[in-house]
Design an enzyme around this catalytic site. Structure first.
Site, PDB file in Angstrom:
ATOM      1  N   ARG A 115       0.870  -1.185   0.000  1.00 33.20           N
ATOM      2  CA  ARG A 115       0.000   0.000   0.000  1.00 33.20           C
ATOM      3  C   ARG A 115       0.896   1.220   0.000  1.00 33.20           C
ATOM      4  NH1 ARG A 115      -2.119  -0.245   6.257  1.00 33.20           N
ATOM      5  NH2 ARG A 115      -0.059   0.053   7.159  1.00 33.20           N
ATOM      6  N   CYS A 119       2.032   8.443  -5.865  1.00 32.71           N
ATOM      7  CA  CYS A 119       2.875   9.632  -5.881  1.00 32.71           C
ATOM      8  C   CYS A 119       1.956  10.848  -5.743  1.00 32.71           C
ATOM      9  CB  CYS A 119       3.652   9.682  -7.195  1.00 32.71           C
ATOM     10  SG  CYS A 119       4.491  11.249  -7.407  1.00 32.71           S
ATOM     11  N   ASN A 153      -4.157   7.937   4.749  1.00 33.67           N
ATOM     12  CA  ASN A 153      -3.753   7.167   5.919  1.00 33.67           C
ATOM     13  C   ASN A 153      -2.266   7.385   6.145  1.00 33.67           C
ATOM     14  OD1 ASN A 153      -4.500   4.885   7.867  1.00 33.67           O
ATOM     15  ND2 ASN A 153      -2.654   4.085   6.887  1.00 33.67           N
ATOM     16  N   GLU A 154      -1.902   7.832   7.331  1.00 36.28           N
ATOM     17  CA  GLU A 154      -0.491   7.920   7.736  1.00 36.28           C
ATOM     18  C   GLU A 154       0.416   8.433   6.613  1.00 36.28           C
ATOM     19  OE1 GLU A 154       0.819   4.295   9.568  1.00 36.28           O
ATOM     20  OE2 GLU A 154      -0.278   4.761  11.390  1.00 36.28           O
ATOM     21  N   GLU A 310      -5.899   5.047  15.944  1.00 32.17           N
ATOM     22  CA  GLU A 310      -5.594   3.618  16.029  1.00 32.17           C
ATOM     23  C   GLU A 310      -4.843   3.420  17.337  1.00 32.17           C
ATOM     24  OE1 GLU A 310      -3.402   2.203  12.613  1.00 32.17           O
ATOM     25  OE2 GLU A 310      -4.713   3.267  11.216  1.00 32.17           O
ATOM     26  N   TRP A 319       4.702  -6.394  10.089  1.00 31.63           N
ATOM     27  CA  TRP A 319       5.824  -5.647   9.525  1.00 31.63           C
ATOM     28  C   TRP A 319       7.116  -6.089  10.206  1.00 31.63           C
ATOM     29  CZ3 TRP A 319       3.932  -2.885   5.548  1.00 31.63           C
ATOM     30  CH2 TRP A 319       2.574  -2.573   5.574  1.00 31.63           C
TER      31      TRP A 319
HETATM   32  C1  GAL Z   1      -0.947   1.589  10.962  1.00 30.57           C
HETATM   33  C2  GAL Z   1      -1.868   1.650   9.771  1.00 30.57           C
HETATM   34  C3  GAL Z   1      -2.970   0.620   9.843  1.00 30.57           C
HETATM   35  C4  GAL Z   1      -2.403  -0.711  10.198  1.00 30.57           C
HETATM   36  C5  GAL Z   1      -1.612  -0.611  11.474  1.00 30.57           C
HETATM   37  C6  GAL Z   1      -0.982  -1.928  11.884  1.00 30.57           C
HETATM   38  O1  GAL Z   1       0.273   2.140  10.663  1.00 30.57           O
HETATM   39  O2  GAL Z   1      -2.441   2.921   9.651  1.00 30.57           O
HETATM   40  O3  GAL Z   1      -3.618   0.540   8.607  1.00 30.57           O
HETATM   41  O4  GAL Z   1      -1.613  -1.153   9.160  1.00 30.57           O
HETATM   42  O5  GAL Z   1      -0.597   0.312  11.334  1.00 30.57           O
HETATM   43  O6  GAL Z   1       0.127  -2.246  11.102  1.00 30.57           O
END
Ligand code: GAL
Length: 680
Positions: A115, A119, A153-154, A310, A319
């Protein structure tokens, strides 16, 4: 239409969850929403990655599924924030317009599949992005459940290098410098035959080499900040055109962060933060402190309360290999920590752990089994508690007499030219903040360009780039009676990232009352620091050898010790300046020294503080028309016994608003992750 300024639904104190209806069989939705309602969910965020479901093919929109989900939320009295889906352009769009995909500094293409593959300069992305956002805004402007929007988002910087980026950058540079002569002068391009003789030679920093001209690199970052803000502004205009009553926010991620939060924040109604405090025991000594800083930074974006969009709900992983599962009390304690530092609504990521896709092991409140368990129960109990206290806490905010100045320009310039191996701008900001937090001293963290009225102490780490405006504002703050704390690597450069030909700290030398005769980039080497009171400490990273101005009232507070050629020279000074004072720290002292210095300032200036907070215990105060509330949090895995001092001790003899306990003389005993709130 109501005035958006009067629409304050976003100031409600409550809890929510992130939910992805498109990930689940529709037959599950109602059961989910009913359970949310029973668990105290007041708000959900939806939609931020669902572009391919909203517009499966070019111009073919399908919002029926979202209508049904939102109607369900409305029926259960749950409010909704819609995330705009531009973080994940669908495949048909990137196939059709490959220029949407960022070109990485190494020339490679940022392919779809994960994701963030977009650009910000791509005209097609902007056109299609604004179209989907506009459709959403139009459709849900009057929906009874919808209260606001999250952009994308972020956001983060991609250093994207495509053709459009090059054109836009060239334009930006032209607007800023006007002539090639001025550009060449400002960037100092004569070095290594880098002079531009035609605007078409101005390109993004292809290859990504860190050894390129630092003035050019810093401007490329500034340019990207503006492009992200522009990209966001397009969406904001589309939303506001249809939804003038709704709020608009953005969910920032934590540091390392190269985005200028303040620039992106300008057009928002309030800031939001995605909060994932580390659950590993070996991070227990740092994570509650860096988290406290992140929360204060987020509050500082708009200098007002904020949301958590969040919040950690289970073991993170995806990740990276999985972290530890939050132990009992953790979810509750971190909700209260966020609230204690100015969050109003806290939205948990995510309702249920995904059983599909790359984030299967970034756990939600409910496990894959879909059997509601311990974490959801803790969420529900916390939510009930939050609802109970909301009437008292709504409208309150942390009030601070101390500010730490934060600057993304400094952060970026000091990243481009790392000063020594151990020197890290944000880590140093963390250290000042952590030291204050350990002393129970609240502070604001604000953009370095903000006015300073109302503060009594300003800590300004590493103002490496400086201009007259900042130097004058800071000097005036000190001269008018404030306490200003400056550090090494101040006033080194002008805003073009060019070294000044002046004794350091340059434009702030008069205010500091000292000049730097010579410096030694210590890096990881440790040097002794002899304080005036006879105590010995350690310092590292950097050593400015200071010459106090002969005609000023300067107190040398610490000198270098040990076998260095500059042993005995001044390292830390205090200058009586006007009606105030300026401290200059020519080195990076260990935390114990910072503690003694900040304690002295607290005592001299009579600022609320408390000594002897054990590791992981934090206090903070929210105040407003309903009164002032002291939060005491044990964010550690161990029972902690400690004594609250001063005004805090008195408050704790009242009845705790959460557990109902009283702690007569400030003698506290708190179990792991226990929290209490007192009236101050
Ligand atoms: C944030 C992101 C979410 C989700 C979460 C957990 O950075 O906005 O969509 O990915 O991390 O990895």
């Amino acid at each position: 239409m109501a005035n958006p300024q009067q629409n304050k639904t976003y100031e409600s104190i409550r809890m929510g969850v992130d939910y992805y209806p498109e990930h689940w069989d529709e037959a599950m939705w109602e059961e989910d929403v009913a359970l949310m309602k029973r668990s105290g969910v007041a708000v959900v965020r939806v939609g931020e990655f669902a572009w391919s479901r909203m517009e499966p093919r070019d111009g073919e929109f399908n919002f029926d599924w979202l209508d049904r989900a939102l109607d369900l939320f409305a029926r259960y009295g749950i409010e909704v924030v819609i995330g705009t889906p531009t973080h994940t352009p669908p495949r048909w769009l990137t196939e059709k317009y490959p220029d949407i995909l960022p070109i990485l500094p190494n020339g490679g293409v940022y392919q779809p599949g994960v994701r963030g593959h977009r650009c910000f300069n791509s005209r097609e992305l902007r056109r299609y992005g604004e179209r989907i956002v506009s459709r959403l805004a139009e459709r849900y402007a009057a929906h009874p459940a919808v209260i606001g929007w999250q952009t994308d988002n972020e956001f983060s910087l991609l250093d994207s290098q495509g053709k459009q980026v090059a054109e836009d950058f060239r334009d930006w540079v032209y607007q800023r410098y006007g002539t090639l002569e001025q550009l060449n002068r400002a960037w100092g391009t004569v070095v290594w035959s880098g002079e531009y003789s035609d605007w078409n030679e101005v390109n993004p920093p292809l290859g990504g080499s860190p050894y390129q001209n630092p003035s050019f690199l810093l401007d490329f970052t500034r340019f990207q900040w503006e492009m992200v803000a522009d990209f966001q502004n397009g969406q904001i205009a589309a939303i506001r055109a249809h939804c003038p009553d709704h709020f608009i926010t953005h969910n920032y991620h934590s540091y390392p962060q190269r985005l200028d939060l303040y620039k992106v924040g300008e057009a928002l109604d309030f800031a939001s933060f995605d909060y994932y405090p580390n659950t590993s025991p070996d991070k227990a000594s740092t994570s509650p402190y860096s988290g406290a800083l992140s929360l204060d930074v987020t509050r500082g974006v708009k200098r007002q309360n904020f949301w958590i969009m969040e919040q950690l709900s289970g073991s993170p992983g995806a990740w990276m290999p999985m972290w530890r599962m939050p132990q009992p009390g953790y979810i509750r304690a971190y909700v209260w920590q966020a609230l204690s530092r100015g969050a109003d609504t806290v939205v948990h990521f995510r309702w249920r752990s995904a059983n599909i896709g790359a984030e299967q092991f970034w756990h939600g409140l409910i496990d894959h089994s879909n059997v509601p368990g311990r974490r959801l129960a803790e969420f529900a109990e916390t939510s009930a508690e939050v609802q109970r206290l909301a009437p008292l806490l709504e409208g309150t905010t942390p009030e601070a007499q101390i500010a730490i100045l934060m600057s993304h320009e400094q952060l970026e310039a000091l990243r481009i030219q790392k000063q020594t191996d151990s020197f890290d701008y944000y880590e140093n900001v963390k250290e000042y903040h952590r030291t204050l937090t350990k002393l129970g001293m609240g502070c604001d963290v604000i953009d370095w360009r903000q006015p300073l009225e109302g503060y009594r102490v300003v800590i300004a780490p590493h103002l490496y780039l400086l201009d007259d405006e900042a130097a004058e504002r800071l000097s005036r703050f000190a001269a008018d009676g404030g306490t200003l704390l400056l550090t090494a690597r101040t006033g080194v450069k002008n805003l073009n990232n060019v070294c000044v030909m002046q004794p350091l700290p340059g434009l702030l030398a008069d205010c500091a009352g000292v000049t730097v005769r010579e410096y030694d980039p210590l890096g990881s080497d440790v040097v002794r620091l002899d304080a005036e009171d006879g105590e010995q400490y350690a310092c590292s990273q950097w050593a400015d050898i200071l010459d106090p101005a002969a005609d000023r009232r300067i107190e040398v507070m610490a000198r270098y010790g040990g076998p260095v050629f500059f042993a005995g020279e001044a390292a830390v000074t205090r200058h009586e300046f006007g009606r105030g004072e300026t401290y200059y720290l020519g080195t990076h002292p260990e935390e114990d020294y910072l503690r003694s210095l900040l304690l002295r300032i607290a005592q001299e200036r009579d600022l609320p503080h408390t000594e002897g907070l054990p590791a992981g215990v934090q206090v903070s105060v929210r105040a407003g028309s309903s009164g002032a509330y002291l939060f005491v949090l044990n964010l550690s895995r161990d029972t902690r016994r400690f004594r609250l001092g001063g005004a805090y001790a008195q408050a704790s003899s009242g009845e705790g608003l959460l557990g109902g306990r009283r702690y007569g003389s400030g003698e506290m005993e708190m179990k792991p992750y226990e929290v209490e709130i007192f009236r101050l």
